[in-house]
Design a protein around this motif. Structure first.
Motif, PDB file in Angstrom:
ATOM      1  N   PRO A 118       0.827  -1.210   0.000  1.00 20.82           N
ATOM      2  CA  PRO A 118       0.000   0.000   0.000  1.00 20.82           C
ATOM      3  C   PRO A 118       0.862   1.262   0.000  1.00 20.82           C
ATOM      4  O   PRO A 118       1.983   1.271   0.506  1.00 20.82           O
ATOM      5  CB  PRO A 118      -0.805  -0.127   1.299  1.00 20.82           C
ATOM      6  N   GLY A 119       0.313   2.320  -0.598  1.00 22.56           N
ATOM      7  CA  GLY A 119       0.997   3.603  -0.585  1.00 22.56           C
ATOM      8  C   GLY A 119       2.228   3.696  -1.452  1.00 22.56           C
ATOM      9  O   GLY A 119       3.062   4.586  -1.271  1.00 22.56           O
ATOM     10  N   GLN A 120       2.342   2.793  -2.440  1.00 22.23           N
ATOM     11  CA  GLN A 120       3.506   2.795  -3.329  1.00 22.23           C
ATOM     12  C   GLN A 120       3.107   3.049  -4.784  1.00 22.23           C
ATOM     13  O   GLN A 120       3.859   2.740  -5.705  1.00 22.23           O
ATOM     14  CB  GLN A 120       4.242   1.448  -3.230  1.00 22.23           C
ATOM     15  N   GLY A 121       1.921   3.612  -4.969  1.00 24.42           N
ATOM     16  CA  GLY A 121       1.464   3.862  -6.329  1.00 24.42           C
ATOM     17  C   GLY A 121       0.972   2.617  -7.037  1.00 24.42           C
ATOM     18  O   GLY A 121       0.826   2.615  -8.262  1.00 24.42           O
ATOM     19  N   LEU A 122       0.703   1.568  -6.271  1.00 26.44           N
ATOM     20  CA  LEU A 122       0.230   0.290  -6.821  1.00 26.44           C
ATOM     21  C   LEU A 122      -1.082  -0.096  -6.141  1.00 26.44           C
ATOM     22  O   LEU A 122      -1.272  -1.227  -5.724  1.00 26.44           O
ATOM     23  CB  LEU A 122       1.285  -0.806  -6.603  1.00 26.44           C
ATOM     24  N   GLU A 132       7.690  -2.884 -10.569  1.00 27.53           N
ATOM     25  CA  GLU A 132       9.030  -3.197 -11.066  1.00 27.53           C
ATOM     26  C   GLU A 132       9.155  -4.671 -11.435  1.00 27.53           C
ATOM     27  O   GLU A 132       9.905  -5.023 -12.354  1.00 27.53           O
ATOM     28  CB  GLU A 132      10.080  -2.859 -10.001  1.00 27.53           C
ATOM     29  N   GLN A 133       8.461  -5.516 -10.714  1.00 22.40           N
ATOM     30  CA  GLN A 133       8.537  -6.945 -11.004  1.00 22.40           C
ATOM     31  C   GLN A 133       7.270  -7.648 -10.548  1.00 22.40           C
ATOM     32  O   GLN A 133       6.588  -7.187  -9.628  1.00 22.40           O
ATOM     33  CB  GLN A 133       9.753  -7.592 -10.333  1.00 22.40           C
ATOM     34  N   TYR A 134       6.978  -8.755 -11.234  1.00 21.42           N
ATOM     35  CA  TYR A 134       5.858  -9.624 -10.871  1.00 21.42           C
ATOM     36  C   TYR A 134       6.450 -10.950 -10.415  1.00 21.42           C
ATOM     37  O   TYR A 134       7.111 -11.644 -11.190  1.00 21.42           O
ATOM     38  CB  TYR A 134       4.935  -9.854 -12.066  1.00 21.42           C
ATOM     39  N   ILE A 135       6.209 -11.289  -9.156  1.00 22.71           N
ATOM     40  CA  ILE A 135       6.758 -12.509  -8.584  1.00 22.71           C
ATOM     41  C   ILE A 135       5.703 -13.602  -8.744  1.00 22.71           C
ATOM     42  O   ILE A 135       4.723 -13.659  -8.005  1.00 22.71           O
ATOM     43  CB  ILE A 135       7.134 -12.286  -7.106  1.00 22.71           C
ATOM     44  N   LEU A 136       5.919 -14.485  -9.726  1.00 25.65           N
ATOM     45  CA  LEU A 136       4.903 -15.453 -10.138  1.00 25.65           C
ATOM     46  C   LEU A 136       5.521 -16.828 -10.333  1.00 25.65           C
ATOM     47  O   LEU A 136       6.624 -16.954 -10.882  1.00 25.65           O
ATOM     48  CB  LEU A 136       4.252 -15.037 -11.471  1.00 25.65           C
ATOM     49  N   GLY A 137       4.790 -17.858  -9.944  1.00 26.88           N
ATOM     50  CA  GLY A 137       5.192 -19.225 -10.237  1.00 26.88           C
ATOM     51  C   GLY A 137       4.975 -19.566 -11.698  1.00 26.88           C
ATOM     52  O   GLY A 137       4.286 -18.859 -12.436  1.00 26.88           O
ATOM     53  N   LYS A 158       8.808  -8.451 -16.924  1.00 23.82           N
ATOM     54  CA  LYS A 158       8.964  -8.100 -15.504  1.00 23.82           C
ATOM     55  C   LYS A 158       8.781  -9.292 -14.575  1.00 23.82           C
ATOM     56  O   LYS A 158       8.944  -9.159 -13.359  1.00 23.82           O
ATOM     57  CB  LYS A 158       7.958  -7.012 -15.115  1.00 23.82           C
ATOM     58  N   ARG A 159       8.463 -10.434 -15.126  1.00 26.44           N
ATOM     59  CA  ARG A 159       8.196 -11.586 -14.278  1.00 26.44           C
ATOM     60  C   ARG A 159       9.488 -12.175 -13.728  1.00 26.44           C
ATOM     61  O   ARG A 159      10.482 -12.350 -14.445  1.00 26.44           O
ATOM     62  CB  ARG A 159       7.442 -12.655 -15.079  1.00 26.44           C
ATOM     63  N   VAL A 160       9.463 -12.485 -12.420  1.00 29.90           N
ATOM     64  CA  VAL A 160      10.542 -13.245 -11.777  1.00 29.90           C
ATOM     65  C   VAL A 160       9.896 -14.425 -11.063  1.00 29.90           C
ATOM     66  O   VAL A 160       8.742 -14.349 -10.640  1.00 29.90           O
ATOM     67  CB  VAL A 160      11.358 -12.383 -10.788  1.00 29.90           C
ATOM     68  N   PRO A 161      10.608 -15.549 -10.919  1.00 35.79           N
ATOM     69  CA  PRO A 161       9.995 -16.750 -10.332  1.00 35.79           C
ATOM     70  C   PRO A 161       9.622 -16.564  -8.866  1.00 35.79           C
ATOM     71  O   PRO A 161      10.327 -15.906  -8.101  1.00 35.79           O
ATOM     72  CB  PRO A 161      11.080 -17.813 -10.493  1.00 35.79           C
ATOM     73  N   TYR A 162       8.522 -17.186  -8.495  1.00 33.91           N
ATOM     74  CA  TYR A 162       8.060 -17.220  -7.106  1.00 33.91           C
ATOM     75  C   TYR A 162       8.557 -18.508  -6.476  1.00 33.91           C
ATOM     76  O   TYR A 162       8.329 -19.600  -7.002  1.00 33.91           O
ATOM     77  CB  TYR A 162       6.534 -17.151  -7.074  1.00 33.91           C
ATOM     78  N   PRO A 173       9.216  -2.809  -2.199  1.00 32.58           N
ATOM     79  CA  PRO A 173       7.881  -2.204  -2.119  1.00 32.58           C
ATOM     80  C   PRO A 173       7.259  -1.917  -3.485  1.00 32.58           C
ATOM     81  O   PRO A 173       6.072  -1.609  -3.559  1.00 32.58           O
ATOM     82  CB  PRO A 173       8.110  -0.910  -1.334  1.00 32.58           C
ATOM     83  N   LYS A 174       8.047  -2.030  -4.547  1.00 30.46           N
ATOM     84  CA  LYS A 174       7.514  -1.793  -5.895  1.00 30.46           C
ATOM     85  C   LYS A 174       7.223  -3.100  -6.627  1.00 30.46           C
ATOM     86  O   LYS A 174       7.003  -3.104  -7.827  1.00 30.46           O
ATOM     87  CB  LYS A 174       8.522  -0.971  -6.710  1.00 30.46           C
ATOM     88  N   SER A 175       7.200  -4.202  -5.883  1.00 26.07           N
ATOM     89  CA  SER A 175       6.935  -5.500  -6.489  1.00 26.07           C
ATOM     90  C   SER A 175       5.490  -5.920  -6.292  1.00 26.07           C
ATOM     91  O   SER A 175       4.766  -5.375  -5.450  1.00 26.07           O
ATOM     92  CB  SER A 175       7.862  -6.571  -5.895  1.00 26.07           C
ATOM     93  N   VAL A 176       5.074  -6.905  -7.089  1.00 27.45           N
ATOM     94  CA  VAL A 176       3.756  -7.535  -6.983  1.00 27.45           C
ATOM     95  C   VAL A 176       3.983  -9.028  -6.885  1.00 27.45           C
ATOM     96  O   VAL A 176       4.840  -9.578  -7.595  1.00 27.45           O
ATOM     97  CB  VAL A 176       2.883  -7.194  -8.208  1.00 27.45           C
ATOM     98  N   GLN A 177       3.240  -9.699  -6.007  1.00 32.36           N
ATOM     99  CA  GLN A 177       3.404 -11.143  -5.840  1.00 32.36           C
ATOM    100  C   GLN A 177       2.078 -11.856  -5.921  1.00 32.36           C
ATOM    101  O   GLN A 177       1.043 -11.342  -5.488  1.00 32.36           O
ATOM    102  CB  GLN A 177       4.056 -11.453  -4.481  1.00 32.36           C
TER     103      GLN A 177
END
Length: 334
Positions: A118-122, A132-137, A158-162, A173-177
């Protein structure tokens, strides 16, 4: 990994209560696709309170886990029912000419979420594209993220492995998981001390059913009364688990999975209710487990568009509505 959760069949008198009652002492093995948890609560409830036994089923729950693969056991006839993830596996079975059918959908909504700080523009769905990145399996990347790319313009680069460790997400704080709404948000809040923003994919158009009940066509043909009893019993079990006394079911869950805590169970139940995972939409009139041709066709079309599944499949072979949409258990909702 077979659980010790078993219950004896009821008497023939009890079995005769339902027109779809199975014969007394029909043995049934139901394999889940992960370790015991509140997300399996309806089935544990139906064992614990005798709902399955009341129509003549002796049900064993075979617990899944990271080293357990239940679907091959279903295909080999070693188990009777399997807990599917969502409709994609059933579509795949059609493509492979495997006579597997989904007979009920315990979850109206796929519990998959994306989380952001929260509060990071996302803070909105559209904002997530700026992460910045999507942490996804791998499974998520190959399924729902392809839909997100096609329908919303998300960036695959932007995807990185989960790795099922929330530390990278917490640290950036700029990541999504990715996560399950009933699980990962609880872990993040406990470990990092903040509540992440939650974006339930189902609420943005990823409209698959989830936590399905799968069986083989042979079982439907040869034991339709067993299928009906298991579907009905599971629906009643979910009503009783969500709205009634679920203490015995929770004890059974913790017995099978000693790592499960009361706090996690309570969080999961509250979250399933809040987001309408089990009971929402069509279930309000058709009962838990409901499915419709229109919704399955719509989801299939979206997956074809995203090139997740092949076009031209006869998806009517992936499921049947014969055992659902009867309003079973609506009277148990409190």
């Amino acid at each position: 990994m077979t659980s010790g959760i078993r219950i004896a069949a009821a008497s023939a008198l009890l079995a005769s209560v339902s027109p779809f009652a199975a014969h007394a002492a029909d043995k049934v093995v139901f394999a889940t696709n992960w370790l015991a948890q509140a997300e399996h609560g309806g089935y544990y409830q139906a064992v614990a309170d005798g709902t399955y036994a009341a129509c003549g089923l002796d049900v064993e729950i075979m617990q899944g886990g990271p080293q357990v693969s239940g679907r091959p056991l279903l295909l080999a006839g070693k188990i009777d029912f399997y807990m599917g993830g969502n409709m994609l596996q059933a579509f795949s079975a059609v493509e492979q000419n495997i006579p597997l059918r989904v007979v009920a959908a315990s979850f109206q909504k796929e519990p998959q979420v994306l989380m952001s700080h929260p509060g990071q523009g996302l803070d909105t769905w559209e904002d997530l594209k700026k992460a910045e990145q999507y942490i996804l399996g791998d499974e998520g990347f190959q399924s729902y993220f392809q839909w997100m790319i096609t329908d919303f313009g998300f960036d695959a680069s932007k995807r990185v492995p989960y790795t099922f460790n929330p530390a990278p997400f917490i640290a950036n704080p700029k990541s999504v998981q990715q996560g399950y709404v009933t699980s990962e948000p609880y872990a993040v809040e406990r470990e990092a001390g903040f509540k992440p923003n939650l974006f339930l994919l189902a609420d943005y158009g990823f409209e698959t059913y989830a936590t399905t009940i799968e069986t083989m066509q042979k079982t439907i043909d040869e034991r339709p009364q067993v299928v009906q009893c298991f579907v009905d019993g599971s629906a009643k079990g979910w009503y009783n688990y969500l709205y009634g006394d679920n203490a015995a079911a929770n004890e059974a869950i913790k017995k099978d999975n000693p790592d499960m805590t009361d706090d996690q169970i309570a969080f999961s139940i509250a979250t399933m209710k809040e987001f309408g995972i089990v009971d929402s939409g069509d279930t309000e009139t058709k009962g838990i487990g409901a499915m419709t041709d229109e919704r399955i066709a719509g989801f299939y079309a979206s997956m074809v568009k995203a090139k997740v599944v092949a076009d031209g499949l006869d998806i009517k072979k992936s499921y049947t509505l014969d055992f659902v949409n009867k309003g079973v258990g609506l009277d148990l909702k409190k």
